[in-house]
Enzyme design. Structure first.
Site, PDB file in Angstrom:
ATOM      1  N   GLU A   1      40.611 161.180  88.841  1.00 24.89           N
ATOM      2  CA  GLU A   1      39.285 160.823  88.333  1.00 24.89           C
ATOM      3  C   GLU A   1      38.206 161.761  88.896  1.00 24.89           C
ATOM      4  OE1 GLU A   1      38.295 156.515  86.877  1.00 24.89           O
ATOM      5  OE2 GLU A   1      37.588 156.678  88.941  1.00 24.89           O
TER       6      GLU A   1
ATOM      7  N   HIS B   1      66.496 160.601  92.519  1.00 22.96           N
ATOM      8  CA  HIS B   1      67.444 160.260  91.456  1.00 22.96           C
ATOM      9  C   HIS B   1      66.710 160.043  90.135  1.00 22.96           C
ATOM     10  CE1 HIS B   1      70.800 159.755  94.320  1.00 22.96           C
ATOM     11  NE2 HIS B   1      69.806 159.516  95.147  1.00 22.96           N
TER      12      HIS B   1
ATOM     13  N   LYS C   1      34.957 152.711  77.293  1.00 18.18           N
ATOM     14  CA  LYS C   1      34.307 151.453  77.713  1.00 18.18           C
ATOM     15  C   LYS C   1      33.322 150.989  76.644  1.00 18.18           C
ATOM     16  CE  LYS C   1      34.145 152.078  82.732  1.00 18.18           C
ATOM     17  NZ  LYS C   1      33.228 152.307  83.845  1.00 18.18           N
TER      18      LYS C   1
HETATM   19  O1  PA5 Z   1      36.188 155.338  91.221  1.00 16.19           O
HETATM   20  C1  PA5 Z   1      35.499 154.765  90.412  1.00 16.19           C
HETATM   21  O2  PA5 Z   1      34.255 154.900  90.360  1.00 16.19           O
HETATM   22  C2  PA5 Z   1      36.114 153.800  89.427  1.00 16.19           C
HETATM   23  O3  PA5 Z   1      37.492 153.818  89.490  1.00 16.19           O
HETATM   24  C3  PA5 Z   1      35.621 152.392  89.684  1.00 16.19           C
HETATM   25  O4  PA5 Z   1      35.986 152.010  90.977  1.00 16.19           O
HETATM   26  C4  PA5 Z   1      36.199 151.403  88.672  1.00 16.19           C
HETATM   27  O5  PA5 Z   1      35.877 151.804  87.379  1.00 16.19           O
HETATM   28  C5  PA5 Z   1      35.641 150.014  88.907  1.00 16.19           C
HETATM   29  O6  PA5 Z   1      34.247 150.036  88.862  1.00 16.19           O
HETATM   30  P1  PA5 Z   1      33.388 148.875  89.445  1.00 16.19           P
HETATM   31  O7  PA5 Z   1      33.587 148.836  90.924  1.00 16.19           O
HETATM   32  O8  PA5 Z   1      31.985 149.200  89.084  1.00 16.19           O
HETATM   33  O9  PA5 Z   1      33.857 147.608  88.800  1.00 16.19           O
END
Ligand code: PA5
Length: 449
Positions: free
Chosen positions: A284, A305, A419
Protein backbone atom coordinates in the site's frame (compact mmCIF):
# COMPACT_ATOMS: atom_id res chain seq x y z
CA UNK A 1 19.62 -7.38 18.01
CA UNK A 2 17.94 -7.55 14.58
CA UNK A 3 20.45 -8.22 11.80
CA UNK A 4 19.95 -7.68 8.07
CA UNK A 5 22.31 -10.01 6.21
CA UNK A 6 22.56 -9.04 2.55
CA UNK A 7 25.54 -11.25 1.56
CA UNK A 8 23.51 -13.29 -0.92
CA UNK A 9 22.37 -10.20 -2.78
CA UNK A 10 25.91 -9.54 -3.94
CA UNK A 11 27.49 -10.42 -7.29
CA UNK A 12 30.33 -12.17 -5.51
CA UNK A 13 27.85 -14.76 -4.18
CA UNK A 14 25.10 -14.99 -6.79
CA UNK A 15 26.81 -13.85 -9.96
CA UNK A 16 25.55 -11.43 -12.57
CA UNK A 17 22.09 -10.84 -11.07
CA UNK A 18 23.64 -9.55 -7.87
CA UNK A 19 24.61 -6.09 -6.71
CA UNK A 20 28.23 -5.02 -7.11
CA UNK A 21 30.28 -5.24 -3.90
CA UNK A 22 30.69 -1.45 -3.88
CA UNK A 23 26.94 -0.71 -4.16
CA UNK A 24 26.85 0.96 -0.77
CA UNK A 25 29.81 3.22 -1.52
CA UNK A 26 28.27 4.13 -4.87
CA UNK A 27 24.95 5.06 -3.30
CA UNK A 28 26.25 6.75 -0.18
CA UNK A 29 25.29 10.24 -1.35
CA UNK A 30 21.81 9.09 -2.35
CA UNK A 31 21.36 7.47 1.04
CA UNK A 32 22.64 10.58 2.84
CA UNK A 33 20.17 12.73 0.93
CA UNK A 34 17.35 10.29 1.73
CA UNK A 35 18.33 10.24 5.39
CA UNK A 36 18.18 14.06 5.49
CA UNK A 37 14.71 14.00 4.00
CA UNK A 38 13.55 11.38 6.49
CA UNK A 39 14.90 13.34 9.45
CA UNK A 40 13.32 16.52 8.15
CA UNK A 41 9.96 14.81 7.70
CA UNK A 42 10.23 13.39 11.21
CA UNK A 43 10.99 16.85 12.57
CA UNK A 44 8.05 18.37 10.73
CA UNK A 45 5.80 15.67 12.15
CA UNK A 46 5.03 14.20 8.71
CA UNK A 47 6.56 10.86 9.66
CA UNK A 48 4.65 10.73 12.94
CA UNK A 49 5.33 7.02 13.39
CA UNK A 50 8.99 7.82 14.12
CA UNK A 51 8.04 9.49 17.40
CA UNK A 52 5.75 6.76 18.71
CA UNK A 53 8.44 4.62 20.42
CA UNK A 54 9.58 7.61 22.49
CA UNK A 55 6.28 9.35 23.14
CA UNK A 56 3.64 6.65 23.17
CA UNK A 57 0.15 7.98 23.56
CA UNK A 58 -1.93 7.19 26.65
CA UNK A 59 0.44 4.42 27.76
CA UNK A 60 -0.56 4.50 31.42
CA UNK A 61 -4.24 4.65 30.60
CA UNK A 62 -3.83 1.64 28.29
CA UNK A 63 -1.99 -0.32 30.97
CA UNK A 64 -4.68 0.40 33.58
CA UNK A 65 -7.38 -0.57 31.14
CA UNK A 66 -5.63 -3.91 30.55
CA UNK A 67 -5.19 -4.49 34.26
CA UNK A 68 -8.86 -3.83 34.93
CA UNK A 69 -9.97 -6.01 32.02
CA UNK A 70 -7.84 -9.02 32.98
CA UNK A 71 -10.09 -11.91 33.91
CA UNK A 72 -13.24 -9.86 33.36
CA UNK A 73 -13.96 -10.75 29.74
CA UNK A 74 -14.20 -14.15 28.14
CA UNK A 75 -13.91 -12.73 24.61
CA UNK A 76 -12.22 -9.82 22.92
CA UNK A 77 -13.53 -8.80 19.53
CA UNK A 78 -11.33 -6.52 17.45
CA UNK A 79 -13.22 -4.71 14.69
CA UNK A 80 -10.84 -3.06 12.24
CA UNK A 81 -9.30 -3.68 8.86
CA UNK A 82 -5.95 -3.09 7.10
CA UNK A 83 -3.64 -0.99 9.24
CA UNK A 84 -6.29 -0.98 11.97
CA UNK A 85 -5.97 -4.72 12.42
CA UNK A 86 -2.82 -6.30 11.01
CA UNK A 87 -0.25 -5.01 13.52
CA UNK A 88 -2.11 -6.15 16.61
CA UNK A 89 -2.99 -9.46 14.96
CA UNK A 90 0.68 -10.03 14.08
CA UNK A 91 1.75 -9.26 17.64
CA UNK A 92 -0.80 -11.57 19.18
CA UNK A 93 0.03 -14.44 16.87
CA UNK A 94 3.78 -13.93 17.29
CA UNK A 95 3.81 -13.84 21.05
CA UNK A 96 0.81 -15.69 22.41
CA UNK A 97 0.14 -19.41 22.24
CA UNK A 98 -0.64 -20.59 18.68
CA UNK A 99 -3.88 -22.15 19.96
CA UNK A 100 -4.65 -19.37 22.43
CA UNK A 101 -8.41 -19.52 21.96
CA UNK A 102 -8.53 -23.24 22.65
CA UNK A 103 -6.74 -23.03 25.99
CA UNK A 104 -8.59 -23.08 29.31
CA UNK A 105 -8.67 -19.74 31.13
CA UNK A 106 -5.80 -20.52 33.55
CA UNK A 107 -3.54 -21.47 30.69
CA UNK A 108 -4.49 -18.24 28.94
CA UNK A 109 -3.46 -16.39 32.11
CA UNK A 110 -6.96 -15.02 32.38
CA UNK A 111 -6.68 -13.34 29.00
CA UNK A 112 -9.74 -13.28 26.76
CA UNK A 113 -10.22 -15.43 23.71
CA UNK A 114 -9.79 -13.12 20.76
CA UNK A 115 -11.25 -12.69 17.30
CA UNK A 116 -9.88 -10.17 14.81
CA UNK A 117 -12.77 -9.52 12.49
CA UNK A 118 -11.12 -8.00 9.42
CA UNK A 119 -13.66 -9.14 6.89
CA UNK A 120 -17.36 -8.73 6.21
CA UNK A 121 -18.03 -12.19 4.89
CA UNK A 122 -21.44 -13.06 6.35
CA UNK A 123 -20.30 -16.61 7.14
CA UNK A 124 -17.45 -15.26 9.23
CA UNK A 125 -19.65 -12.72 11.00
CA UNK A 126 -22.24 -15.37 11.66
CA UNK A 127 -19.59 -17.75 12.97
CA UNK A 128 -18.40 -15.14 15.46
CA UNK A 129 -21.95 -14.46 16.61
CA UNK A 130 -22.36 -18.20 17.00
CA UNK A 131 -19.20 -18.58 19.04
CA UNK A 132 -19.05 -15.67 21.46
CA UNK A 133 -21.27 -14.87 24.41
CA UNK A 134 -21.99 -11.22 23.76
CA UNK A 135 -22.49 -10.45 27.47
CA UNK A 136 -18.94 -11.57 28.17
CA UNK A 137 -17.34 -9.73 25.26
CA UNK A 138 -15.24 -6.60 25.14
CA UNK A 139 -15.25 -4.92 21.73
CA UNK A 140 -12.57 -2.69 20.24
CA UNK A 141 -13.73 -0.62 17.31
CA UNK A 142 -10.61 0.60 15.53
CA UNK A 143 -10.81 3.02 12.63
CA UNK A 144 -8.63 6.06 12.21
CA UNK A 145 -10.99 7.73 9.75
CA UNK A 146 -14.04 6.47 11.60
CA UNK A 147 -15.63 6.02 8.18
CA UNK A 148 -14.57 2.57 7.03
CA UNK A 149 -17.66 0.71 5.80
CA UNK A 150 -16.46 -2.72 6.92
CA UNK A 151 -15.71 -1.65 10.48
CA UNK A 152 -18.80 0.52 10.80
CA UNK A 153 -21.15 -2.19 9.60
CA UNK A 154 -19.64 -4.57 12.16
CA UNK A 155 -19.99 -1.87 14.80
CA UNK A 156 -23.69 -1.49 13.97
CA UNK A 157 -24.26 -5.20 14.33
CA UNK A 158 -22.38 -5.73 17.58
CA UNK A 159 -23.72 -2.52 19.11
CA UNK A 160 -27.23 -3.79 18.50
CA UNK A 161 -26.38 -7.16 20.05
CA UNK A 162 -24.84 -5.54 23.12
CA UNK A 163 -27.76 -3.15 23.49
CA UNK A 164 -30.07 -6.17 23.66
CA UNK A 165 -28.09 -8.11 26.23
CA UNK A 166 -25.24 -6.11 27.67
CA UNK A 167 -23.89 -2.69 28.47
CA UNK A 168 -22.51 -0.76 25.47
CA UNK A 169 -20.72 1.86 27.61
CA UNK A 170 -18.78 -0.80 29.41
CA UNK A 171 -18.24 -3.17 26.51
CA UNK A 172 -17.30 -0.91 23.61
CA UNK A 173 -14.01 0.93 23.27
CA UNK A 174 -13.33 3.20 20.31
CA UNK A 175 -9.92 3.94 18.79
CA UNK A 176 -10.08 6.74 16.25
CA UNK A 177 -8.93 10.25 15.30
CA UNK A 178 -8.78 12.60 18.32
CA UNK A 179 -11.12 15.15 16.75
CA UNK A 180 -12.58 14.11 13.42
CA UNK A 181 -14.91 11.46 12.10
CA UNK A 182 -18.23 9.92 13.08
CA UNK A 183 -16.72 7.43 15.53
CA UNK A 184 -15.18 10.22 17.60
CA UNK A 185 -18.51 12.07 17.66
CA UNK A 186 -20.35 8.94 18.55
CA UNK A 187 -17.88 8.03 21.30
CA UNK A 188 -18.43 11.43 22.91
CA UNK A 189 -22.20 11.22 22.60
CA UNK A 190 -22.56 7.66 23.84
CA UNK A 191 -19.87 8.01 26.51
CA UNK A 192 -17.66 5.20 25.20
CA UNK A 193 -14.08 4.92 26.40
CA UNK A 194 -11.97 6.19 23.52
CA UNK A 195 -8.32 6.34 22.52
CA UNK A 196 -6.76 8.51 19.85
CA UNK A 197 -4.81 7.69 16.74
CA UNK A 198 -2.38 10.55 16.16
CA UNK A 199 -3.51 12.41 13.01
CA UNK A 200 0.02 12.25 11.60
CA UNK A 201 0.25 8.45 11.86
CA UNK A 202 -1.28 6.51 8.97
CA UNK A 203 -3.08 3.19 9.49
CA UNK A 204 -0.29 0.85 8.38
CA UNK A 205 2.29 2.78 10.43
CA UNK A 206 0.15 2.78 13.58
CA UNK A 207 0.98 -0.46 15.37
CA UNK A 208 2.90 1.41 18.10
CA UNK A 209 0.02 3.83 18.66
CA UNK A 210 -3.17 2.90 20.59
CA UNK A 211 -4.25 1.03 17.42
CA UNK A 212 -1.77 -1.73 18.26
CA UNK A 213 -1.08 -1.01 21.91
CA UNK A 214 -4.66 -1.28 23.23
CA UNK A 215 -5.35 -4.78 21.80
CA UNK A 216 -1.79 -5.85 22.62
CA UNK A 217 -2.16 -4.81 26.26
CA UNK A 218 -5.53 -6.55 26.53
CA UNK A 219 -3.80 -9.67 25.21
CA UNK A 220 -1.05 -9.57 27.82
CA UNK A 221 1.77 -8.28 25.62
CA UNK A 222 4.56 -6.38 27.35
CA UNK A 223 4.20 -2.85 25.97
CA UNK A 224 7.35 -1.55 27.61
CA UNK A 225 9.46 -4.24 25.96
CA UNK A 226 7.76 -3.64 22.62
CA UNK A 227 8.49 0.09 22.77
CA UNK A 228 12.04 -0.51 24.02
CA UNK A 229 12.68 -2.68 20.96
CA UNK A 230 11.40 0.06 18.68
CA UNK A 231 13.50 2.65 20.52
CA UNK A 232 16.61 0.50 20.18
CA UNK A 233 16.01 0.25 16.43
CA UNK A 234 15.29 3.97 16.12
CA UNK A 235 18.56 4.74 17.89
CA UNK A 236 20.50 2.38 15.62
CA UNK A 237 18.91 4.03 12.61
CA UNK A 238 20.59 7.33 13.46
CA UNK A 239 23.64 5.91 11.66
CA UNK A 240 23.49 5.62 7.89
CA UNK A 241 24.35 1.94 7.56
CA UNK A 242 21.37 0.63 9.47
CA UNK A 243 19.18 -2.40 8.65
CA UNK A 244 16.18 -0.29 7.61
CA UNK A 245 18.07 1.79 5.06
CA UNK A 246 20.00 -1.22 3.77
CA UNK A 247 16.81 -3.24 3.33
CA UNK A 248 15.27 -0.27 1.48
CA UNK A 249 18.29 0.48 -0.68
CA UNK A 250 18.93 -3.13 -1.73
CA UNK A 251 15.27 -3.66 -2.61
CA UNK A 252 15.18 -0.36 -4.48
CA UNK A 253 18.26 -1.28 -6.51
CA UNK A 254 16.75 -4.64 -7.43
CA UNK A 255 13.49 -2.93 -8.34
CA UNK A 256 15.49 -0.82 -10.81
CA UNK A 257 16.95 -4.02 -12.24
CA UNK A 258 13.43 -5.33 -12.86
CA UNK A 259 13.27 -7.65 -9.83
CA UNK A 260 9.97 -6.35 -8.61
CA UNK A 261 8.66 -9.28 -6.60
CA UNK A 262 9.70 -9.09 -2.97
CA UNK A 263 9.18 -12.11 -0.78
CA UNK A 264 9.23 -12.31 3.02
CA UNK A 265 9.86 -15.90 4.07
CA UNK A 266 9.66 -16.42 7.85
CA UNK A 267 10.96 -19.71 9.20
CA UNK A 268 8.91 -19.19 12.34
CA UNK A 269 5.32 -20.26 12.13
CA UNK A 270 4.27 -17.63 14.66
CA UNK A 271 5.46 -14.89 12.29
CA UNK A 272 3.03 -15.82 9.54
CA UNK A 273 0.82 -12.84 10.34
CA UNK A 274 3.81 -10.54 10.67
CA UNK A 275 4.44 -11.28 7.01
CA UNK A 276 0.85 -10.16 6.32
CA UNK A 277 1.52 -6.94 8.20
CA UNK A 278 4.69 -6.34 6.12
CA UNK A 279 2.88 -7.23 2.89
CA UNK A 280 0.24 -4.55 3.45
CA UNK A 281 2.85 -1.98 4.47
CA UNK A 282 5.04 -2.65 1.43
CA UNK A 283 2.18 -2.90 -1.08
CA UNK A 284 0.00 0.00 0.00
CA UNK A 285 2.94 2.32 0.61
CA UNK A 286 5.01 1.64 -2.49
CA UNK A 287 2.59 0.55 -5.22
CA UNK A 288 1.61 3.73 -7.06
CA UNK A 289 2.27 5.93 -10.08
CA UNK A 290 2.81 2.84 -12.20
CA UNK A 291 5.67 1.68 -9.98
CA UNK A 292 6.13 -0.62 -7.05
CA UNK A 293 7.14 -4.03 -5.82
CA UNK A 294 4.69 -6.91 -5.48
CA UNK A 295 5.11 -8.31 -1.98
CA UNK A 296 4.66 -12.02 -1.47
CA UNK A 297 4.42 -13.92 1.77
CA UNK A 298 5.85 -17.41 2.08
CA UNK A 299 6.19 -19.58 5.18
CA UNK A 300 9.12 -21.84 5.89
CA UNK A 301 9.17 -24.75 5.69
CA UNK A 302 5.61 -25.12 4.40
CA UNK A 303 6.09 -23.15 1.19
CA UNK A 304 9.21 -25.04 0.22
CA UNK A 305 6.60 -27.54 -0.92
CA UNK A 306 4.56 -24.88 -2.67
CA UNK A 307 6.47 -21.86 -4.01
CA UNK A 308 10.13 -22.84 -3.91
CA UNK A 309 10.19 -24.49 -7.34
CA UNK A 310 9.19 -21.14 -8.83
CA UNK A 311 11.76 -19.27 -6.75
CA UNK A 312 14.53 -21.65 -7.85
CA UNK A 313 13.81 -21.97 -11.55
CA UNK A 314 11.16 -19.42 -12.51
CA UNK A 315 11.99 -15.95 -13.80
CA UNK A 316 14.70 -14.06 -11.92
CA UNK A 317 12.29 -11.34 -10.82
CA UNK A 318 12.30 -11.89 -7.07
CA UNK A 319 14.24 -10.82 -4.02
CA UNK A 320 13.63 -13.24 -1.18
CA UNK A 321 14.16 -12.28 2.44
CA UNK A 322 14.27 -15.06 4.98
CA UNK A 323 13.11 -14.13 8.46
CA UNK A 324 14.74 -16.32 11.08
CA UNK A 325 15.28 -16.54 14.82
CA UNK A 326 18.45 -17.57 16.61
CA UNK A 327 16.48 -19.50 19.19
CA UNK A 328 13.02 -20.93 19.51
CA UNK A 329 11.17 -20.95 22.82
CA UNK A 330 10.96 -24.73 22.99
CA UNK A 331 13.20 -27.58 21.92
CA UNK A 332 11.39 -30.64 20.61
CA UNK A 333 13.30 -33.84 19.93
CA UNK A 334 12.74 -36.22 17.06
CA UNK A 335 12.86 -39.72 18.51
CA UNK A 336 14.93 -42.46 16.89
CA UNK A 337 13.45 -45.68 15.59
CA UNK A 338 12.95 -47.78 12.51
CA UNK A 339 16.69 -48.06 12.03
CA UNK A 340 16.20 -50.55 9.21
CA UNK A 341 14.79 -47.70 7.04
CA UNK A 342 17.59 -45.28 6.16
CA UNK A 343 15.05 -42.79 4.73
CA UNK A 344 13.55 -42.48 8.20
CA UNK A 345 16.38 -43.35 10.57
CA UNK A 346 18.65 -40.38 9.84
CA UNK A 347 16.07 -38.00 11.35
CA UNK A 348 16.07 -39.63 14.79
CA UNK A 349 18.20 -38.06 17.50
CA UNK A 350 17.88 -34.58 16.02
CA UNK A 351 15.43 -31.88 17.06
CA UNK A 352 12.67 -30.08 15.16
CA UNK A 353 14.66 -26.93 15.89
CA UNK A 354 17.60 -28.35 13.96
CA UNK A 355 15.33 -29.51 11.17
CA UNK A 356 13.65 -26.16 10.54
CA UNK A 357 16.94 -24.24 10.83
CA UNK A 358 18.72 -26.73 8.57
CA UNK A 359 15.98 -26.46 5.97
CA UNK A 360 16.28 -22.69 5.99
CA UNK A 361 20.05 -22.83 5.50
CA UNK A 362 19.68 -25.49 2.81
CA UNK A 363 17.10 -23.40 0.94
CA UNK A 364 19.30 -20.32 1.23
CA UNK A 365 22.29 -22.25 -0.13
CA UNK A 366 20.26 -23.69 -2.99
CA UNK A 367 18.88 -20.27 -4.00
CA UNK A 368 22.35 -18.77 -3.81
CA UNK A 369 23.80 -21.54 -5.99
CA UNK A 370 21.00 -20.92 -8.49
CA UNK A 371 21.98 -17.21 -8.61
CA UNK A 372 18.76 -16.06 -6.95
CA UNK A 373 19.00 -12.91 -4.80
CA UNK A 374 18.19 -13.68 -1.19
CA UNK A 375 18.76 -11.88 2.08
CA UNK A 376 18.01 -12.61 5.71
CA UNK A 377 16.56 -10.77 8.68
CA UNK A 378 17.69 -12.49 11.84
CA UNK A 379 15.93 -11.93 15.16
CA UNK A 380 17.30 -13.16 18.45
CA UNK A 381 13.94 -14.67 19.34
CA UNK A 382 10.25 -13.96 19.13
CA UNK A 383 9.30 -11.62 21.94
CA UNK A 384 7.87 -8.14 22.37
CA UNK A 385 11.29 -6.44 22.20
CA UNK A 386 12.18 -8.14 18.91
CA UNK A 387 8.75 -7.33 17.48
CA UNK A 388 9.29 -3.67 18.37
CA UNK A 389 12.61 -3.72 16.54
CA UNK A 390 11.07 -5.38 13.51
CA UNK A 391 8.05 -3.06 13.27
CA UNK A 392 10.14 0.09 13.47
CA UNK A 393 12.79 -1.23 11.10
CA UNK A 394 10.34 -2.17 8.37
CA UNK A 395 8.29 1.02 8.76
CA UNK A 396 11.42 3.09 8.34
CA UNK A 397 12.58 0.89 5.44
CA UNK A 398 9.23 1.49 3.74
CA UNK A 399 9.37 5.28 3.86
CA UNK A 400 13.05 5.15 2.89
CA UNK A 401 12.23 3.03 -0.16
CA UNK A 402 9.34 5.37 -1.00
CA UNK A 403 11.66 8.38 -0.99
CA UNK A 404 14.20 6.51 -3.13
CA UNK A 405 11.40 5.68 -5.57
CA UNK A 406 10.20 9.31 -5.47
CA UNK A 407 6.67 8.42 -4.47
CA UNK A 408 4.64 9.28 -1.38
CA UNK A 409 4.73 6.21 0.91
CA UNK A 410 2.02 7.59 3.21
CA UNK A 411 -1.00 7.79 0.93
CA UNK A 412 -3.18 5.21 -0.82
CA UNK A 413 -5.15 7.11 -3.47
CA UNK A 414 -5.71 3.91 -5.44
CA UNK A 415 -8.15 2.42 -2.95
CA UNK A 416 -10.53 5.39 -2.99
CA UNK A 417 -12.43 4.70 -6.21
CA UNK A 418 -13.52 1.21 -5.15
CA UNK A 419 -14.67 2.65 -1.81
CA UNK A 420 -16.74 5.32 -3.58
CA UNK A 421 -18.35 2.75 -5.90
CA UNK A 422 -19.23 0.64 -2.85
CA UNK A 423 -20.84 3.61 -1.13
CA UNK A 424 -22.76 4.45 -4.31
CA UNK A 425 -24.02 0.87 -4.65
CA UNK A 426 -24.98 0.77 -0.98
CA UNK A 427 -27.21 3.79 -1.66
CA UNK A 428 -25.26 6.55 0.03
CA UNK A 429 -26.38 10.05 -0.85
CA UNK A 430 -24.03 12.35 -2.74
CA UNK A 431 -22.55 9.59 -4.91
CA UNK A 432 -24.72 10.04 -8.01
CA UNK A 433 -21.77 10.33 -10.41
CA UNK A 434 -20.16 7.14 -9.09
CA UNK A 435 -23.54 5.41 -9.23
CA UNK A 436 -23.87 6.28 -12.91
CA UNK A 437 -20.39 4.97 -13.65
CA UNK A 438 -20.82 1.74 -11.75
CA UNK A 439 -24.27 1.12 -13.25
CA UNK A 440 -22.75 1.50 -16.71
CA UNK A 441 -19.98 -0.87 -15.76
CA UNK A 442 -22.49 -3.45 -14.53
CA UNK A 443 -24.53 -3.19 -17.73
CA UNK A 444 -21.57 -4.05 -19.97
CA UNK A 445 -21.93 -7.42 -21.66
CA UNK A 446 -19.67 -10.07 -20.06
CA UNK A 447 -17.86 -12.79 -21.91
CA UNK A 448 -18.29 -15.98 -19.95
CA UNK A 449 -18.07 -19.71 -20.43
O1 PA5 B 1 -2.88 1.83 6.03
C1 PA5 B 1 -3.95 2.37 5.85
O2 PA5 B 1 -4.10 3.61 5.89
C2 PA5 B 1 -5.18 1.54 5.60
O3 PA5 B 1 -4.88 0.21 5.45
C3 PA5 B 1 -6.17 1.71 6.73
O4 PA5 B 1 -5.58 1.29 7.92
C4 PA5 B 1 -7.46 0.92 6.48
O5 PA5 B 1 -8.03 1.31 5.27
C5 PA5 B 1 -8.46 1.16 7.59
O6 PA5 B 1 -8.72 2.52 7.72
P1 PA5 B 1 -9.38 3.11 9.00
O7 PA5 B 1 -8.45 2.92 10.15
O8 PA5 B 1 -9.62 4.54 8.71
O9 PA5 B 1 -10.66 2.36 9.22
Amino acid sequence: MLIYDFSNLLEENIGEKGLPGAFLEKNKELLKETDLQIKQKAKEGIFGFMHLPFTPLALNQIKSLALEARGKWEYLLVLGIGGSCLGALALHRAINHPFHNLLPKEKRQNLPRVFFLDNVDPELINAVLDTIDIKKTLILVISKSGKTAETLSQFLLFFQEIEKQGNPKEQIIIITDPEKGPLRELAKKEGFTAFSVPPNVGGRYSVLSPVGLVPAALLGIDLDALLKGAQAMANRCQALDNPAYLYALTHYLFLNKGLNIHVLFPYVHALKDLADWWRQLWAESLGKEGKGPTPIKAIGVTDQHSQLQLYMQGPVDKVITFLTVKSYQHTVSIPGGFSEYPDIAYLGGHTFNELIQTEQVATEAALTKAGRPNAKIELDKVDAFNMGEFFYCLELATVCCGILMQINPLDQPGVELGKRYTQALMGREGFAEERKEIDQFLKRPRKKV
